[in-house]
Design a protein around this motif. Structure first.
Motif, PDB file in Angstrom:
ATOM      1  N   ASN A  28       0.839  -1.196   0.000  1.00 34.61           N
ATOM      2  CA  ASN A  28       0.000   0.000   0.000  1.00 34.61           C
ATOM      3  C   ASN A  28       0.880   1.255   0.000  1.00 34.61           C
ATOM      4  OD1 ASN A  28      -2.970  -0.714   0.237  1.00 34.61           O
ATOM      5  ND2 ASN A  28      -2.094  -2.028   1.812  1.00 34.61           N
ATOM      6  N   ALA A  29       0.497   2.231  -0.804  1.00 31.73           N
ATOM      7  CA  ALA A  29       1.296   3.452  -0.926  1.00 31.73           C
ATOM      8  C   ALA A  29       1.444   4.166   0.407  1.00 31.73           C
ATOM      9  CB  ALA A  29       0.668   4.383  -1.962  1.00 31.73           C
ATOM     10  N   ALA A  30       0.391   4.138   1.224  1.00 34.86           N
ATOM     11  CA  ALA A  30       0.463   4.811   2.528  1.00 34.86           C
ATOM     12  C   ALA A  30       1.478   4.127   3.431  1.00 34.86           C
ATOM     13  CB  ALA A  30      -0.910   4.832   3.190  1.00 34.86           C
ATOM     14  N   LEU A  31       1.606   2.825   3.332  1.00 35.30           N
ATOM     15  CA  LEU A  31       2.610   2.115   4.131  1.00 35.30           C
ATOM     16  C   LEU A  31       4.006   2.567   3.742  1.00 35.30           C
ATOM     17  CD1 LEU A  31       3.199  -0.325   6.152  1.00 35.30           C
ATOM     18  CD2 LEU A  31       3.616  -1.642   4.064  1.00 35.30           C
ATOM     19  N   VAL A  32       4.288   2.588   2.460  1.00 30.12           N
ATOM     20  CA  VAL A  32       5.605   2.999   1.981  1.00 30.12           C
ATOM     21  C   VAL A  32       5.899   4.432   2.412  1.00 30.12           C
ATOM     22  CG1 VAL A  32       7.027   3.362  -0.060  1.00 30.12           C
ATOM     23  CG2 VAL A  32       5.476   1.393   0.040  1.00 30.12           C
ATOM     24  N   ARG A  33       4.894   5.290   2.264  1.00 27.85           N
ATOM     25  CA  ARG A  33       5.076   6.702   2.606  1.00 27.85           C
ATOM     26  C   ARG A  33       5.359   6.895   4.096  1.00 27.85           C
ATOM     27  NH1 ARG A  33       0.505   8.293   0.804  1.00 27.85           N
ATOM     28  NH2 ARG A  33      -0.671   8.355   2.749  1.00 27.85           N
ATOM     29  N   GLU A  34       4.641   6.193   4.949  1.00 24.64           N
ATOM     30  CA  GLU A  34       4.722   6.445   6.386  1.00 24.64           C
ATOM     31  C   GLU A  34       5.801   5.628   7.096  1.00 24.64           C
ATOM     32  OE1 GLU A  34       3.196   8.874   7.598  1.00 24.64           O
ATOM     33  OE2 GLU A  34       1.738   9.279   6.011  1.00 24.64           O
ATOM     34  N   VAL A  35       6.242   4.536   6.512  1.00 25.33           N
ATOM     35  CA  VAL A  35       7.196   3.652   7.194  1.00 25.33           C
ATOM     36  C   VAL A  35       8.624   3.852   6.707  1.00 25.33           C
ATOM     37  CG1 VAL A  35       7.823   1.223   7.545  1.00 25.33           C
ATOM     38  CG2 VAL A  35       5.447   1.955   7.787  1.00 25.33           C
ATOM     39  N   LEU A 140       0.066   2.410  12.797  1.00 22.70           N
ATOM     40  CA  LEU A 140      -0.347   2.937  11.501  1.00 22.70           C
ATOM     41  C   LEU A 140      -1.650   2.262  11.088  1.00 22.70           C
ATOM     42  CD1 LEU A 140       0.201   4.651   8.957  1.00 22.70           C
ATOM     43  CD2 LEU A 140       1.487   2.693   8.044  1.00 22.70           C
ATOM     44  N   ILE A 141      -2.703   3.063  10.942  1.00 27.63           N
ATOM     45  CA  ILE A 141      -4.010   2.544  10.538  1.00 27.63           C
ATOM     46  C   ILE A 141      -4.465   3.304   9.303  1.00 27.63           C
ATOM     47  CG2 ILE A 141      -6.423   2.225  11.195  1.00 27.63           C
ATOM     48  CD1 ILE A 141      -5.454   2.201  14.125  1.00 27.63           C
ATOM     49  N   VAL A 142      -4.759   2.570   8.246  1.00 28.10           N
ATOM     50  CA  VAL A 142      -5.232   3.155   6.999  1.00 28.10           C
ATOM     51  C   VAL A 142      -6.557   2.498   6.637  1.00 28.10           C
ATOM     52  CG1 VAL A 142      -4.737   3.517   4.546  1.00 28.10           C
ATOM     53  CG2 VAL A 142      -2.879   3.622   6.222  1.00 28.10           C
ATOM     54  N   GLY A 143      -7.543   3.298   6.281  1.00 27.84           N
ATOM     55  CA  GLY A 143      -8.852   2.748   5.937  1.00 27.84           C
ATOM     56  C   GLY A 143      -9.570   3.610   4.919  1.00 27.84           C
ATOM     57  N   LEU A 180       0.970  11.658  14.906  1.00 24.78           N
ATOM     58  CA  LEU A 180       1.802  12.202  13.837  1.00 24.78           C
ATOM     59  C   LEU A 180       0.996  12.542  12.591  1.00 24.78           C
ATOM     60  CD1 LEU A 180       4.757   9.669  14.211  1.00 24.78           C
ATOM     61  CD2 LEU A 180       4.591  11.964  15.187  1.00 24.78           C
ATOM     62  N   VAL A 181      -0.015  11.727  12.291  1.00 25.81           N
ATOM     63  CA  VAL A 181      -0.857  11.946  11.114  1.00 25.81           C
ATOM     64  C   VAL A 181      -2.293  11.584  11.476  1.00 25.81           C
ATOM     65  CG1 VAL A 181      -1.324  11.339   8.702  1.00 25.81           C
ATOM     66  CG2 VAL A 181       1.045  11.360   9.534  1.00 25.81           C
ATOM     67  N   CYS A 182      -3.234  12.442  11.090  1.00 26.67           N
ATOM     68  CA  CYS A 182      -4.662  12.148  11.190  1.00 26.67           C
ATOM     69  C   CYS A 182      -5.325  12.904  10.054  1.00 26.67           C
ATOM     70  CB  CYS A 182      -5.219  12.554  12.554  1.00 26.67           C
ATOM     71  SG  CYS A 182      -6.984  12.181  12.764  1.00 26.67           S
ATOM     72  N   THR A 200     -11.499   8.127  -1.485  1.00 26.09           N
ATOM     73  CA  THR A 200     -10.963   8.851  -0.341  1.00 26.09           C
ATOM     74  C   THR A 200     -10.662   7.868   0.782  1.00 26.09           C
ATOM     75  OG1 THR A 200     -12.216  10.834  -0.901  1.00 26.09           O
ATOM     76  CG2 THR A 200     -11.362  10.683   1.335  1.00 26.09           C
ATOM     77  N   ASP A 201      -9.402   7.827   1.183  1.00 22.29           N
ATOM     78  CA  ASP A 201      -8.958   6.981   2.289  1.00 22.29           C
ATOM     79  C   ASP A 201      -8.461   7.874   3.424  1.00 22.29           C
ATOM     80  OD1 ASP A 201      -9.504   4.694   0.777  1.00 22.29           O
ATOM     81  OD2 ASP A 201      -7.495   4.647  -0.072  1.00 22.29           O
ATOM     82  N   ASN A 202      -8.095   7.260   4.524  1.00 18.12           N
ATOM     83  CA  ASN A 202      -7.574   8.058   5.641  1.00 18.12           C
ATOM     84  C   ASN A 202      -6.442   7.321   6.343  1.00 18.12           C
ATOM     85  OD1 ASN A 202      -8.786   6.555   8.085  1.00 18.12           O
ATOM     86  ND2 ASN A 202     -10.596   6.948   6.823  1.00 18.12           N
ATOM     87  N   THR A 203      -5.594   8.098   6.980  1.00 20.95           N
ATOM     88  CA  THR A 203      -4.428   7.575   7.693  1.00 20.95           C
ATOM     89  C   THR A 203      -4.393   8.132   9.109  1.00 20.95           C
ATOM     90  OG1 THR A 203      -3.101   7.401   5.667  1.00 20.95           O
ATOM     91  CG2 THR A 203      -1.896   7.489   7.765  1.00 20.95           C
ATOM     92  N   VAL A 204      -4.204   7.233  10.057  1.00 21.66           N
ATOM     93  CA  VAL A 204      -3.910   7.621  11.432  1.00 21.66           C
ATOM     94  C   VAL A 204      -2.571   6.986  11.802  1.00 21.66           C
ATOM     95  CG1 VAL A 204      -4.564   7.406  13.862  1.00 21.66           C
ATOM     96  CG2 VAL A 204      -6.306   7.892  12.132  1.00 21.66           C
ATOM     97  N   LYS A 205      -1.619   7.817  12.189  1.00 16.01           N
ATOM     98  CA  LYS A 205      -0.286   7.348  12.564  1.00 16.01           C
ATOM     99  C   LYS A 205       0.078   7.975  13.913  1.00 16.01           C
ATOM    100  CE  LYS A 205       4.561   7.493  10.929  1.00 16.01           C
ATOM    101  NZ  LYS A 205       5.438   8.045   9.865  1.00 16.01           N
ATOM    102  N   ALA A 206       0.491   7.139  14.843  1.00 11.83           N
ATOM    103  CA  ALA A 206       0.841   7.634  16.175  1.00 11.83           C
ATOM    104  C   ALA A 206       2.058   6.888  16.708  1.00 11.83           C
ATOM    105  CB  ALA A 206      -0.336   7.474  17.134  1.00 11.83           C
ATOM    106  N   ARG A 207       2.834   7.591  17.509  1.00 14.15           N
ATOM    107  CA  ARG A 207       4.015   6.993  18.125  1.00 14.15           C
ATOM    108  C   ARG A 207       3.793   6.867  19.628  1.00 14.15           C
ATOM    109  NH1 ARG A 207       8.922   8.708  20.445  1.00 14.15           N
ATOM    110  NH2 ARG A 207       8.278  10.898  20.237  1.00 14.15           N
ATOM    111  N   ARG A 208       4.082   5.688  20.145  1.00 13.94           N
ATOM    112  CA  ARG A 208       3.959   5.479  21.593  1.00 13.94           C
ATOM    113  C   ARG A 208       5.187   6.061  22.290  1.00 13.94           C
ATOM    114  NH1 ARG A 208       1.050   0.321  23.923  1.00 13.94           N
ATOM    115  NH2 ARG A 208       0.314   1.304  25.829  1.00 13.94           N
ATOM    116  N   LEU A 209       4.960   6.886  23.273  1.00  8.43           N
ATOM    117  CA  LEU A 209       6.069   7.571  23.949  1.00  8.43           C
ATOM    118  C   LEU A 209       6.757   6.664  24.963  1.00  8.43           C
ATOM    119  CD1 LEU A 209       4.301  11.003  24.507  1.00  8.43           C
ATOM    120  CD2 LEU A 209       5.835  10.346  22.638  1.00  8.43           C
TER     121      LEU A 209
END
Length: 209
Positions: A28-35, A140-143, A180-182, A200-209
């Motif tokens: 998935n393009a979002a995976l490549v972009r975000e990872v 990373l959640i994409v839907g 990081l991304v919503c 239209t898709d969406n991305t939620v990306k977060a980092r655990r502190l």
């Protein structure tokens, strides 16, 4: 195991048996972009399908646990991983999510398009996925944000949330995560009638502190 969940397994096994390949095989393009740029470690791919994302992660140096409800998809994915020379970097596991979940914690937990016409408890599964992120790791959640334009009247009982709703449903503990991304993004694809369409898709990306 409930009757509905058995039907989900049967549905997805039958869906994958319809063709030798359902998806493109590309990540998935979002995976490549975000990872891209993250330091490889242990990754969990929730709803891996035919393995495109898991194989890409393995090629980048990740040690991957890849999960799906369909044995047909997992067997096919394992074959693709062997062909790609990364079979030793991926552990394929069959889980009925909502009932069982892989053990351990991961530096990356990724879920792309975890949608179904069945009774999958998606919000509960994604909260469990968030709980599997190790300190310093990434979720990373994409839907999909709503149904595609060619199915405006189809599946009225299926709800496809936007990114803010996905983030709220995760119930991430305040002070323990950095979002990081919503956001939503457009993706071009070919509709069933062969015409180009925009989804239209969406991305939620977060980092655990």
């Amino acid at each position: 195991m409930t009757e509905t969940q058995i039907s989900d397994r049967e549905f997805w096994d039958a869906r994958y048996r319809e063709s030798e390949r359902i998806w493109s095989g590309e990540p998935n393009a979002a995976l490549v972009r975000e990872v891209t740029g993250l330091t490889p470690g242990r990754a969990l791919d929730v709803g891996c399908g035919e393995g495109g994302d898991a194989i890409w992660l393995a090629r980048q140096g990740w040690q991957v646990t890849a999960v799906d409800v369909s044995r047909v998809a997992l067997d096919r994915a394992a074959g693709h991983a062997a062909d790609a020379g990364v079979a030793d970097r991926i552990d394929w596991q069959r889980h009925t999510l909502g009932e069982t979940f892989p053990e351990g914690t991961f530096d990356l937990v990724s879920s792309h398009f975890l949608h179904t016409l069945g009774e999958l408890p998606r919000e509960e599964v994604l909260r469990t996925a968030a709980g599997a992120v190790a300190p310093g790791g990434t979720l990373l959640i994409v839907g999909h944000s709503g149904m595609p334009p060619w199915e405006t009247d189809a599946h009225p009982d299926v709800h496809l949330p936007g990114p803010e709703e996905v983030l709220a449903d995760l119930r991430l503990a305040e002070g323990e995560w950095e979002v990081l991304v919503c956001a939503e993004h457009e993706r071009h694809q070919i509709a069933p009638d062969g015409q180009p369409a925009v989804r239209t898709d969406n991305t939620v990306k977060a980092r655990r502190l």
